[in-house]
Motif scaffolding. Structure first.
Motif, short mmCIF file in Angstrom:
data_model
loop_
_atom_site.label_atom_id
_atom_site.label_comp_id
_atom_site.label_asym_id
_atom_site.label_seq_id
_atom_site.Cartn_x
_atom_site.Cartn_y
_atom_site.Cartn_z
N TYR A 19 0.95 -1.24 -0.09
CA TYR A 19 -0.13 0.03 0.06
C TYR A 19 0.89 1.33 0.02
O TYR A 19 0.74 2.06 -0.69
N SER A 20 1.80 1.29 0.95
CA SER A 20 2.63 2.34 0.80
C SER A 20 3.95 2.07 1.77
O SER A 20 4.07 1.10 2.37
N ALA A 26 16.17 7.12 1.46
CA ALA A 26 17.06 6.39 1.03
C ALA A 26 16.63 5.01 1.23
O ALA A 26 16.60 3.87 0.22
N VAL A 27 15.96 4.54 2.17
CA VAL A 27 15.44 3.08 2.38
C VAL A 27 14.05 2.87 1.48
O VAL A 27 14.09 1.95 1.09
N ARG A 28 13.47 4.00 1.43
CA ARG A 28 12.11 3.82 0.53
C ARG A 28 12.89 3.54 -1.04
O ARG A 28 12.21 2.71 -1.65
N ARG A 29 13.79 4.09 -1.39
CA ARG A 29 14.46 4.11 -2.45
C ARG A 29 14.88 2.78 -2.84
O ARG A 29 14.79 2.14 -3.83
N PHE A 31 13.97 -0.10 -1.34
CA PHE A 31 12.88 -1.06 -1.33
C PHE A 31 12.06 -1.00 -2.78
O PHE A 31 11.76 -1.85 -3.45
N ARG A 32 11.78 0.46 -3.46
CA ARG A 32 11.40 0.46 -4.66
C ARG A 32 12.29 -0.09 -5.52
O ARG A 32 11.87 -0.86 -6.59
N ASP A 33 13.81 -0.08 -5.69
CA ASP A 33 14.58 -0.87 -6.37
C ASP A 33 14.52 -2.30 -6.34
O ASP A 33 14.78 -2.98 -7.29
N LEU A 34 14.24 -2.85 -5.22
CA LEU A 34 13.63 -4.07 -5.12
C LEU A 34 12.44 -4.65 -5.63
O LEU A 34 12.20 -5.81 -5.74
N GLY A 35 11.55 -3.77 -6.06
CA GLY A 35 10.41 -3.97 -6.85
C GLY A 35 9.13 -3.73 -6.04
O GLY A 35 8.12 -4.24 -6.34
N LEU A 36 9.41 -3.04 -4.60
CA LEU A 36 8.18 -2.99 -3.72
C LEU A 36 7.61 -1.48 -4.21
O LEU A 36 7.99 -0.56 -3.79
N ILE A 37 6.67 -1.48 -5.11
CA ILE A 37 5.85 -0.36 -5.42
C ILE A 37 4.42 -0.55 -5.25
O ILE A 37 4.06 -1.99 -4.86
N ASP A 38 3.46 0.49 -5.00
CA ASP A 38 2.26 0.27 -4.77
C ASP A 38 1.63 -1.09 -5.71
O ASP A 38 1.83 -0.90 -6.69
N ARG A 66 12.86 -7.16 10.55
CA ARG A 66 11.75 -6.88 11.12
C ARG A 66 11.37 -5.36 11.15
O ARG A 66 10.17 -4.79 10.95
N GLU A 67 12.16 -4.50 11.83
CA GLU A 67 12.12 -3.17 11.74
C GLU A 67 11.94 -2.67 10.52
O GLU A 67 11.18 -1.56 10.64
N ASP A 68 12.49 -3.16 9.53
CA ASP A 68 12.27 -2.36 8.11
C ASP A 68 10.70 -2.99 7.59
O ASP A 68 10.11 -2.13 6.86
N ALA A 69 10.49 -4.09 7.95
CA ALA A 69 9.10 -4.62 7.49
C ALA A 69 7.92 -3.83 8.39
O ALA A 69 6.89 -3.85 7.75
N ARG A 70 8.21 -3.35 9.34
CA ARG A 70 7.30 -2.51 10.20
C ARG A 70 7.03 -1.30 9.08
O ARG A 70 6.00 -0.47 9.46
N LYS A 71 7.90 -0.64 8.38
CA LYS A 71 7.79 0.55 7.66
C LYS A 71 6.88 0.41 6.21
O LYS A 71 6.52 1.23 5.59
#
Length: 75
Positions: A19-20, A26-29, A31-38, A66-71
């Motif tokens: 969802y988001s 930097a962390v969001r980028r 994740f997006r590079d790994l293919g995690l987009i909406d 786990r701490e990143d998966a919470r985001k």
């Protein structure tokens, strides 16, 4: 509105969609590079005891702390 929850709350075998991402740019980028987009489908494969869990994302098995998966918010 869809019911959302953090990725860290998925149990092994459960699937959800992104969802988001509520993280610093930097962390969001990363994740997006790994293919995690909406809308990306994620399946929780394994809940690790050391704070890491394995997720199937676009055909790749990826370990996320786990701490990143919470985001990562999913529905």
């Amino acid at each position: 509105m869809r019911a959302t929850k953090p990725l860290a709350q998925l149990k092994a075998g459960e699937c959800a969609r992104v969802y988001s991402i509520c993280a610093a740019s930097a962390v969001r980028r990363r994740f997006r590079d790994l293919g995690l987009i909406d809308g990306t489908k994620i399946k929780c494969v394994l809940i690790g005891s050391g704070g890491m869990s394995a997720y199937l994302i676009r055909g790749a098995l990826i370990a996320i702390r786990r701490e990143d998966a919470r985001k990562i918010i999913v529905y």
